[in-house]
Every structure is written in structure tokens, then in C-alpha cells.
Design an enzyme around this catalytic site. Structure first.
Site, PDB file in Angstrom:
ATOM      1  NE  ARG A 179     -42.580  -2.611 -19.456  1.00 17.57           N
ATOM      2  CZ  ARG A 179     -41.608  -2.975 -20.265  1.00 17.57           C
ATOM      3  NH1 ARG A 179     -41.734  -2.855 -21.570  1.00 17.57           N
ATOM      4  NH2 ARG A 179     -40.478  -3.450 -19.781  1.00 17.57           N
TER       5      ARG A 179
ATOM      6  CG  HIS B 144     -36.334  -0.246 -18.831  1.00 14.80           C
ATOM      7  ND1 HIS B 144     -37.583  -0.401 -19.404  1.00 14.80           N
ATOM      8  CD2 HIS B 144     -35.497   0.018 -19.861  1.00 14.80           C
ATOM      9  CE1 HIS B 144     -37.495  -0.221 -20.708  1.00 14.80           C
ATOM     10  NE2 HIS B 144     -36.241   0.041 -21.014  1.00 14.80           N
TER      11      HIS B 144
ATOM     12  CD  GLU C 268     -35.448  -4.326 -25.112  1.00 17.40           C
ATOM     13  OE1 GLU C 268     -34.257  -3.962 -25.286  1.00 17.40           O
ATOM     14  OE2 GLU C 268     -36.395  -3.828 -25.739  1.00 17.40           O
TER      15      GLU C 268
ATOM     16  CG  ASN D 186     -39.892  -5.127 -24.937  1.00 15.75           C
ATOM     17  OD1 ASN D 186     -41.006  -5.277 -24.443  1.00 15.75           O
ATOM     18  ND2 ASN D 186     -38.909  -4.548 -24.281  1.00 15.75           N
TER      19      ASN D 186
ATOM     20  CE1 TYR E  50     -39.582  -0.097 -30.133  1.00 13.21           C
ATOM     21  CE2 TYR E  50     -38.611  -1.985 -29.017  1.00 13.21           C
ATOM     22  CZ  TYR E  50     -39.238  -0.751 -28.965  1.00 13.21           C
ATOM     23  OH  TYR E  50     -39.520  -0.190 -27.753  1.00 13.21           O
TER      24      TYR E  50
ATOM     25  CD  GLU F 257     -39.796  -1.495 -24.549  1.00  9.00           C
ATOM     26  OE1 GLU F 257     -39.100  -1.249 -25.559  1.00  9.00           O
ATOM     27  OE2 GLU F 257     -39.333  -1.540 -23.406  1.00  9.00           O
TER      28      GLU F 257
END
Length: 499
Positions: A94, A139, A184, A323, A325, A395
Site C-alpha cells: 500500500r 494521504h 484517516e 487503521n 494503533y 495500518e
């Protein structure tokens, strides 16, 4: 079976070995973004982006006063990057297209031949190596010219983005089957319009919410362009990639504020697309209308959708791009309690205090607290809210300071989070179809500059040659990809890295 990463590299404490297979067809990849790795910021006829403007005009905005003028120099070293991707055996890579590299003035009347050549080379190079390109259109590197015209607060950007998407589809859709429109949107709007990311505008009350509506409409218009003009011929898939942290209540009394915080932080960017009804999340819409009235505004600060706009956005997906985290614990802030601007959008808008559990390890990025179970919980929540939707994890990754190649903590992060993905698939019947490690390379990590590193491969930014070196985590991830199974060998924890 012994892990490649263990041999001669890692001291193993309390070793336990297991093998858990991923379902047939499950895909593994790694990700990067154009501004963070390409460099070549003014090569050929490339236009200026909002990040170019930010790092050059306000170097103090970046922790180490660095920039991405060269970064990993992937503009010149792309073949080396593709060699790493091939050696890892990844199913897909990606990466993002730089809007101002392809369209130097931001508008579709001028297409850069150099930009076209560069992205053709990367796409063709991946396909020649048996790796599928997954391409992100946006992005965060908005052409500065468009920012000067209002950027994401200008409603005309919806068509400007659709025009850009049409150019990219025309040039590359014959070889690209998976697309991400916007990466995002919450970071784009809530970060960019709270003064935390480029363009560095501080207007949470109005600017961030105008941006929210326009990025959703822009995504939907790009999706419809593909659906109407390219889908029948190329049969590709598109979605948006939302960044979502797991939010859990501190106490039972904090459930209501937690649900509202979830809706504000990521439901705002998911409900209009993935829900059966479309439009804003109802609880959030009511809260924003009531709160705006109390603040003296004549109408809600959350701009309304028309019925046509609701229909345009609703269903504009082929999968759910996620995504993820980290996690947070939510509680209602006490009256008069001071909440940091960096605590998150829910803190400022809702009076929701976001905390962490004491046992959650902290990565080099102070915001990244390790809670693997949060990913499984989030995957279950997506299924609960939006049905049996196909989910691509776009992600997931861990930052350290990059000082060593034996990155035990990153290996444990990947191992633990992948284990939760498997549990979501096998025990919760969540339809996760792929996983993307962030990041292939150390890169320019936005306002952190080069002080935190996410790379499976380290990059020596002090050398003009920008040499890459495999970390232990790269070998670990390679072993998982090649075996199509999670080899569970937990390595000794190192000290708790802090920012």
C-alpha cells in the site's frame, strides 16, 4: 519450528511455540505514504504541498526541526523498496500518490509526465514482482494552491478531488484493483484544523466540521466516479481508511460518554458511509445541535447533509478500511477540569477525559499505548454496527526510537495484535480479509520528524545513500507471511520505551 528472527538474534524468555493458521485467501501487506518516504519535494514540475509549506515556513512545528525534502529518497530508490517488498513475500504493498506530484497545480488540466512516469514505474514494478499495488489517493499532502483557496473547508474541493481521482483511475486503474480514497479523514480534519497537523489551522469549532462533511462527500464522489466510469471494465474495489482507537469506559457510569466519544471520534466518519440509514450518527447529531444552541449559534456547527448528499455517501464502499494503533479509557471530565488540546477531539468537544491503563506499554510515540485486545474489540464493534462487512486492516504498527535492529517490542506488538485479529476471525466470525503493517520503512513521522520510527526496515537518514537494513521484526513478519500462520514465540520484553 524455530522462527527466523530467533536464530542468532533474540534471547527468548519463557519460550512457547504455537502455530495458528490464517484463513485461505487472507492477504498480508505493508504500507507507506508519499510525503513520508518519497523526497524529491521539488523534483521536475511537482507542486508544493501543505506539508512542504509547513516544514519550510514553520520548522519549529516539527519536534526535531526536520523535513521530508529527501526522506527515504524513494523517489529515486523505489526499486530498492520493491525489492524488500518482494523478499518479504507480501501479497500487496500500500502506497499513496502525491496529489501535487501528479497534478502540479492541484487541478486536472495539467498532468505531470514525470509524475505519471514515476507511479507507472512503481505499479508496473510491483506487478512484475507478483505484488498487488494498493493505492491511496490522498494521504495528507494537499496541493498548497488548493489550501490557499480554502482547502477542505471549501465545498468545491469535492469536485476537485473527484477530478483528481478520475485522472488517477484513467492512468492506473487497468493495473490497480484496490484503492483507498482518503487516509484517516479524522486526522485530516481534526488534526489539520486543531493546529496539530498541516495546514496548522486552529478552528475546531467550524473548520474541522466543515472539513468532515467535505472529505466524506469527496470520498463518495470519487467512489461514484469509479463505480460509474471504471467499475464495469476493471472490477476494482474502493473504500476510505478510518483511524480508530478503541474506547472503553472507565466505570459503568461512563458508558454514555464513551458511546458519544466513539461516535464523535470515528462514527462521524463511518456512520454516513456504512450504516443502513446514512447521515450523521443520530446521538451525535442531537448532541451537536443542542450544544451549538447553548453556545449561541443559530444552527448546529455540524453541517447538515441534504437528502441527496446522504444518498451519495451512504454505501460508498466495497470494504471497511481500518487503521488501528491504540486504545483509550473514557470518563466524563470533572467540572472545570483542564483538558489538554492533545488529549483528542472528544476531550475538547464533549468534555470526555481520555486516559490509559497503567499496564499498557508506551511506544516511542507518546500517544501509542499498547492494548492488543482493543483491536479485537473494535473489529467486533464494526461488525455489530455495520453488519458482516469485509474489513481490510490498512495500518497497524509500533514505534520505537530506531536505535537498534533487534526490535523485540515491535515483534511482540505484531504478534499480540495479529493474535487478536485471528481470534476475531476464528471465534467472532468477523470478516477480516487482510492486514497491513505500518510501516515498511522508517520515514518522516509528521510532527515527530525522525524521532520515532515505525519501520520494519531501518533507514539511515544521516547517509546520502539512505541505506535500508532489515530489523528483526521484518524477518518475523516475513515468517508469518510465508507460513500464512502466526508463529507465537514471545520474546523477552525490553524496557518500556517512552517519548
Amino acid at each position: 519450528m524455530c522462527l527466523l528472527v530467533v536464530v542468532g538474534v533474540l534471547a527468548v524468555a519463557n519460550e512457547r511455540v504455537d502455530s495458528q493458521s490464517f484463513p485461505p485467501g487472507f492477504q498480508f501487506g505493508a504500507a507507506t505514504s508519499a510525503y513520508q518516504i518519497e523526497g524529491g519535494w521539488n523534483a521536475s514540475d511537482k507542486g508544493e504541498s501543505i506539508w512542504d509549506r509547513m516544514v519550510h515556513s514553520r520548522p519549529d512545528f516539527i519536534d526535531d526541526r526536520s523535513n521530508a525534502d529527501v526522506a527515504c529518497d524513494s523517489y529515486n530508490l523505489w526499486e530498492e523498496d520493491l525489492r524488500l517488498v518482494q523478499e518479504m513475500g507480501l501479497d500487496f504493498y500500500r502506497f499513496s500518490i502525491s496529489w501535487p506530484r501528479l497534478l502540479p497545480h492541484g487541478f486536472s488540466n495539467k498532468i505531470s509526465e514525470d509524475g505519471r512516469r514515476y507511479y507507472n514505474a512503481v505499479i508496473d514494478g510491483l506487478r512484475a514482482r507478483g505484488v498487488a499495488p494498493v493505492v491511496t489517493l490522498y494521504h495528507w499532502d494537499l496541493p498548497q494552491r488548493l489550501q490557499d483557496l480554502g482547502g477542505w473547508t471549501n465545498p468545491l474541493i469535492v469536485e476537485w478531488f473527484a477530478d483528481y481521482a478520475r485522472v488517477a483511475f484513467t492512468l492506473f486503474a487497468d493495473r490497480v484493483s484496490t484503492w483507498i480514497t482518503i487516509n484517516e479523514p479524522g486526522s485530516v480534519c481534526d488534526g489539520g484544523y486543531r493546529g496539530l497537523l498541516a495546514p496548522g489551522v486552529r478552528d475546531r469549532e467550524i473548520g474541522a466540521l466543515l472539513c468532515t462533511k467535505h472529505v466524506l462527500l469527496a470520498h463518495a464522489r470519487a467512489y461514484r466516479v469509479y463505480q460509474e466510469e471504471f467499475k464495469a471494465k476493471y472490477l476494482g474495489e474502493l473504500s476510505i481508511a478510518n483511524q480508530e482507537s478503541w474506547y472503553e469506559p472507565k466505570t459503568d457510569q461512563d458508558m454514555e460518554i464513551t458511546l458519544l466519544a466513539r461516535e464523535y471520534s470515528f462514527g462521524r466518519y463511518s456512520h454516513p458511509i456504512y450504516s443502513a440509514a446514512g447521515g450523521w450518527p443520530p446521538a451525535l447529531e442531537r448532541y451537536m445541535a443542542d450544544n451549538s444552541k447553548k453556545e449561541g449559534y443559530p444552527r448546529s456547527r455540524l453541517p447538515a447533509f441534504t437528502q441527496d448528499e446522504i444518498q451519495l455517501v451512504k454505501g460508498s464502499f466495497d470494504f471497511y478500511g481500518l487503521n488501528h494503533y491504540t486504545s483509550r479509557v473514557v470518563r466524563a471530565a470533572a467540572p472545570g477540569e483542564s483538558l489538554s488540546r492533545r488529549a483528542g477531539v472528544a476531550a475538547e468537544e464533549l468534555g470526555a477525559a481520555l486516559e490509559t491503563r497503567p499496564h499498557w506499554k508506551t511506544a516511542a510515540s507518546s500517544w501509542l499505548k499498547v492494548n492488543p485486545e482493543g483491536l479485537r474489540n473494535l473489529l467486533k464493534l464494526i461488525k455489530q454496527q455495520y453488519g458482516d462487512v469485509k474489513i481490510l486492516i490498512t495500518e497497524n504498527g509500533y514505534s520505537d526510537t530506531g536505535h537498534q535492529l533487534d526490535d523485540h517490542d515491535r515483534i511482540n506488538y505484531y504478534k499480540d495484535y495479529l493474535e487478536q485479529v485471528l481470534l476475531a476471525v476464528t471465534e467472532d466470525a468477523v470478516r477480516v480479509v487482510g492486514y497491513t503493517a505500518w510501516s515498511l520503512l522508517d520515514n518522516f513521522e509528521w510532527t515527530s520528524g525522525y524521532t520515532s520510527r515505525f519501520g520494519l526496515y531501518s533507514v539511515d537518514f544521516t547517509s546520502p545513500m539512505r541505506p535500508r537494513a532489515a530489523r528483526a521484526s521484518a524477518r518475523y513478519y516475513t515468517s508469518v507471511v510465508r507460513a500464512r500462520a502466526l508463529r507465537v514465540t514471545r520474546v523477552a520484553d525490553t524496557h518500556n520505551a517512552t517519548a
